[in-house]
Design an enzyme around this catalytic site. Structure first.
Site, mmCIF file in Angstrom:
data_model
loop_
_atom_site.group_PDB
_atom_site.id
_atom_site.type_symbol
_atom_site.label_atom_id
_atom_site.label_comp_id
_atom_site.label_asym_id
_atom_site.label_seq_id
_atom_site.Cartn_x
_atom_site.Cartn_y
_atom_site.Cartn_z
ATOM 1 N N SER A 1 -14.255 -3.992 -15.098
ATOM 2 C CA SER A 1 -14.457 -2.702 -15.741
ATOM 3 C C SER A 1 -15.676 -2.011 -15.119
ATOM 4 C CB SER A 1 -14.602 -2.893 -17.254
ATOM 5 O OG SER A 1 -14.361 -1.701 -17.950
ATOM 6 N N HIS B 1 -6.869 -5.257 -21.516
ATOM 7 C CA HIS B 1 -8.031 -4.969 -20.664
ATOM 8 C C HIS B 1 -8.911 -6.199 -20.475
ATOM 9 C CE1 HIS B 1 -11.021 -2.478 -18.704
ATOM 10 N NE2 HIS B 1 -11.951 -2.861 -19.560
#
Length: 263
Positions: A101, A234
Site C-alpha cells: 500500500s 487489501h
C-alpha cells in the site's frame, strides 16, 4: 530551503530500521515497508520464513509505537529521503525492497533515489496493493480529516475497529490520517523508469481492472516485470504470508542474485 540534516547514517538507521533477526554476514537483505498506519512489527514473523543469510529489515515510520512522540511524515517523498540515508549503512549487500500500500509507493521512491545515486541500486522491487505512480489522479486541493477518514473506510485501508473504538482512535488515528494524507497527496508527473526488476501483488477481491493496474508497474522498469494476485482483500498478505514470502524468494532466486536453496 530546508537545512541539510546533521543526523548520521547510524542514527538514522537506529530510528527508522528494525532487524528482527540480525545477521552478521548476510548474502542479501529484504527491506519491508508497512502500509498507512502500519508498523515495523507487522513484518517480524517474516524473518522466520527467510533463509538464514537473508536478513529482514522492517521500516518504522515516525508517529507510532516507539516513535510515537515524533511528528508524522508529511509526504511519501519525505519518508523516502530519510530511508535512503538510513539504508546507507546496509548497502554493502544487495537490497531488495518490499512495500505494501503506502509502503509500495515509498519503496518505489527509495528505489528511484538509489538508482540515481552514487551507490548500488536495489536488486529488485516488490510492490503490493497500490497503483503505479503514473496511474495516480491529481491530488485534491483540500484534504481535511473527514475526507481522509472517508477515503480510508471506503478503500479498506485499515481495520474498521480503528474508527469505532475510542482508545484505538486516539492511539492509531493520528498516524493513519497523516499517512493517508501523504498517499492522497502523492503525485509523480514523470515517474523515473527503473532498471531493477519489479513484481506487483494484490488481493483478488479488488476491482475488475486490478490486473491492468498491476501490469502498469511493468512500464516503470527496463528490467523484468511480473504481477500476481492472491486470494483475499487489501490485506491479503496476512493470511497469505507463507505463499507471498515463498513467491518473493523464488523470484529473488530466478533473478540470479540469490541462491535461495544454499542460504
Amino acid at each position: 530551503m530546508t537545512a541539510p540534516s546533521t543526523e548520521s547514517s547510524f542514527d538514522a538507521s537506529a530510528r527508522w530500521l528494525r532487524r528482527p533477526r540480525p545477521c552478521h554476514d548476510p548474502a542479501t537483505r529484504l527491506v519491508c515497508l508497512p502500509h498507512a498506519g502500519g508498523t515495523a512489527s507487522e513484518y517480524a514473523s517474516w524473518a522466520a520464513r527467510l533463509p538464514a543469510r537473508i536478513e529482514l529489515i522492517a521500516v518504522q515510520y515516525p508517529g507510532r509505537q516507539d516513535r510515537l512522540a515524533e511528528p508524522c511524515a508529511r509526504s511519501v517523498q519525505e519518508i523516502a529521503d530519510a530511508l535512503v540515508a538510513a539504508l546507507a549503512a546496509y548497502a554493502d549487500r544487495p537490497l531488495y525492497l518490499f512495500g505494501h500500500s503506502m509502503g509500495g509507493l515509498v519503496a518505489y521512491e527509495v528505489a528511484a533515489r538509489l538508482e540515481a545515486g552514487a551507490g548500488p541500486g536495489p536488486a529488485g522491487l516488490f510492490v503490493s496493493g497500490t497503483l503505479a505512480p503514473h496511474r495516480f489522479l491529481p491530488p485534491r486541493e483540500v484534504l481535511d480529516n473527514a475526507i481522509i477518514e472517508a477515503e480510508t473506510r471506503a478503500a479498506g485501508w485499515t481495520d474498521p475497529m480503528v474508527f469505532e473504538h475510542p482508545e484505538l482512535r486516539e492511539l492509531v488515528l493520528p498516524a493513519l490520517l497523516a499517512d493517508v494524507r501523504a498517499v492522497l497527496s502523492y503525485r509523480r508527473r514523470d515517474p523515473a523508469r527503473l532498471r531493477c526488476p519489479i513484481v506487483a501483488y494484490a488481493g483478488s477481491d479488488g476491482p475488475a481492472d486490478v490486473p491492468a493496474q498491476l501490469a502498469s508497474w511493468g512500464e516503470l522498469t527496463s528490467g523484468p516485470a511480473a504481477w500476481r494476485r492472491f486470494d483475499g482483500d487489501h490485506f491479503y498478505l496476512q493470511p497469505r504470508e507463507a505463499e507471498l514470502v515463498a513467491d518473493i524468494l523464488t523470484r529473488m532466486s530466478n533473478w540470479g542474485n540469490v541462491s535461495v536453496g544454499h542460504l
